[in-house]
Design a protein around this motif. Structure first.
Motif, PDB file in Angstrom:
ATOM      1  N   GLN A 108      -5.074   8.094   4.048  1.00 57.03           N
ATOM      2  CA  GLN A 108      -6.136   7.383   4.748  1.00 57.03           C
ATOM      3  C   GLN A 108      -5.636   6.690   6.006  1.00 57.03           C
ATOM      4  N   CYS A 109      -4.338   6.467   6.083  1.00 59.16           N
ATOM      5  CA  CYS A 109      -3.727   5.804   7.233  1.00 59.16           C
ATOM      6  C   CYS A 109      -2.216   6.040   7.134  1.00 59.16           C
ATOM      7  N   LYS A 110      -1.492   5.938   8.222  1.00 62.41           N
ATOM      8  CA  LYS A 110      -0.035   6.123   8.181  1.00 62.41           C
ATOM      9  C   LYS A 110       0.678   4.940   7.540  1.00 62.41           C
ATOM     10  N   THR A 169      -2.127  -1.421   7.821  1.00 60.47           N
ATOM     11  CA  THR A 169      -3.186  -1.266   8.818  1.00 60.47           C
ATOM     12  C   THR A 169      -4.364  -0.429   8.329  1.00 60.47           C
ATOM     13  N   CYS A 170      -4.332  -0.001   7.087  1.00 61.82           N
ATOM     14  CA  CYS A 170      -5.407   0.822   6.543  1.00 61.82           C
ATOM     15  C   CYS A 170      -6.669  -0.021   6.336  1.00 61.82           C
ATOM     16  N   CYS A 209       0.058   1.356   5.103  1.00 59.43           N
ATOM     17  CA  CYS A 209      -0.855   0.626   4.219  1.00 59.43           C
ATOM     18  C   CYS A 209      -1.348  -0.677   4.848  1.00 59.43           C
ATOM     19  N   THR A 214       3.660   2.908   2.760  1.00 63.00           N
ATOM     20  CA  THR A 214       3.118   4.158   3.295  1.00 63.00           C
ATOM     21  C   THR A 214       2.548   4.992   2.152  1.00 63.00           C
ATOM     22  N   CYS A 265      -5.957   8.495  -2.186  1.00 69.95           N
ATOM     23  CA  CYS A 265      -4.724   8.114  -1.511  1.00 69.95           C
ATOM     24  C   CYS A 265      -4.035   7.071  -2.380  1.00 69.95           C
ATOM     25  N   CYS A 314      -8.704  -0.380  -1.618  1.00 72.13           N
ATOM     26  CA  CYS A 314      -7.412   0.136  -2.049  1.00 72.13           C
ATOM     27  C   CYS A 314      -6.767  -0.941  -2.923  1.00 72.13           C
ATOM     28  N   HIS A 337      -8.996   0.405   4.274  1.00 71.56           N
ATOM     29  CA  HIS A 337      -9.305   0.290   2.844  1.00 71.56           C
ATOM     30  C   HIS A 337      -8.450  -0.775   2.162  1.00 71.56           C
ATOM     31  N   ASN A 338      -7.403  -1.238   2.836  1.00 69.19           N
ATOM     32  CA  ASN A 338      -6.511  -2.262   2.303  1.00 69.19           C
ATOM     33  C   ASN A 338      -6.935  -3.668   2.751  1.00 69.19           C
ATOM     34  N   TYR A 352      -6.401   4.197  -3.850  1.00 68.07           N
ATOM     35  CA  TYR A 352      -7.728   4.216  -3.243  1.00 68.07           C
ATOM     36  C   TYR A 352      -8.500   5.430  -3.747  1.00 68.07           C
TER      37      TYR A 352
END
Length: 182
Positions: free
Chosen positions: A99-101, A105-106, A103, A90, A83, A127, A108-109, A67
Motif C-alpha cells: 500500500q506504500c513503500k 507514511t502509509c 509504513c 516496510t 498488506c 492498518c 492506512h497507518n 491491513y
C-alpha cells in the motif's frame, strides 16, 4: 533455540514453521500444520479455555502491522491481509499489493483511517498494529507457539515485568510463568 521474527507470519509460513494460537470469538485455538483445534478449559474440558498457562519465550522487538482492504472479518477462514509488515517499517517482500513503500507514511497507518462495519470512519488505524510473541507450554519449552498480541493488549506485553497474567482482547489471556515450574 533461535526464534527468528524476521520471517513472514502469514498462515503458510506459520504452519510450516511454528504452531500458532488464534483467538476467534473469545475462543483460543491451536493451529498446527493447518489444523485448528479449540483449546479446552483444563477444569471443564467440554468448554473452551479462557486463559492459557504458558511460558513467554520471546517478544518481537518491533510492532508488526496488517491491513485488510475490505476490513478484517473474524469469521472468515484463511483470510490474508492485503498488506502487512513484520518489522513495522516496510511491507513484507511477499506482499503482492504493497500500500506504500514505508509504513510511517502509509495513509492506512494514520489514526482515523479505520472503517467500521457499516463503512463509517473510526478513530483507529486501518492498518492494525500487533506484536508477535513466542510462547510455549510449561511442560514443552522446545515447541514454541506464535501468538499475535492485538492492539488493545500491546501495552500489557510491554509492561510485563513481574506480571503473571496478560489480558488478550475481549476476554481471556495468557497466564505466564518464567520457567517450566509451578
Amino acid at each position: 533455540m533461535r526464534m527468528d521474527f524476521s520471517k513472514s507470519d502469514n498462515a503458510e509460513s506459520m504452519s510450516a514453521g511454528f504452531s500458532s494460537i488464534s483467538i476467534k470469538g473469545k475462543v483460543f485455538s491451536l493451529v498446527k500444520a493447518g489444523e485448528r483445534k479449540v483449546i479446552p478449559n483444563p477444569k471443564d474440558p467440554e468448554s473452551p479455555a479462557t486463559f492459557i498457562d504458558t511460558v513467554l519465550l520471546k517478544v518481537s522487538p518491533n510492532k508488526s502491522k496488517s491491513y485488510y482492504a475490505n476490513g478484517f472479518n473474524e469469521n472468515a477462514e484463511d483470510q490474508r491481509p492485503t498488506c502487512y509488515s513484520n518489522n513495522g517499517i516496510t511491507p513484507d517482500p511477499s506482499v503482492e499489493h504493497p500500500q506504500c513503500k514505508c509504513c510511517a507514511t502509509c495513509p492506512h497507518n494514520a489514526w482515523g483511517s479505520a472503517r467500521g462495519v457499516n463503512g463509517t470512519m473510526g478513530k483507529g488505524k486501518a492498518c492494525a498494529d500487533y506484536v508477535r510473541v513466542a510462547i510455549a507450554e510449561p511442560t514443552n519449552l522446545d515447541d514454541p507457539i506464535m501468538i499475535r498480541v492485538p492492539p488493545c493488549s500491546i501495552r500489557a506485553i510491554g509492561d510485563y515485568g513481574g506480571r503473571t497474567y496478560i489480558p488478550l482482547g475481549r476476554g481471556g489471556g495468557l497466564r505466564l510463568r518464567r520457567d517450566g515450574g509451578e
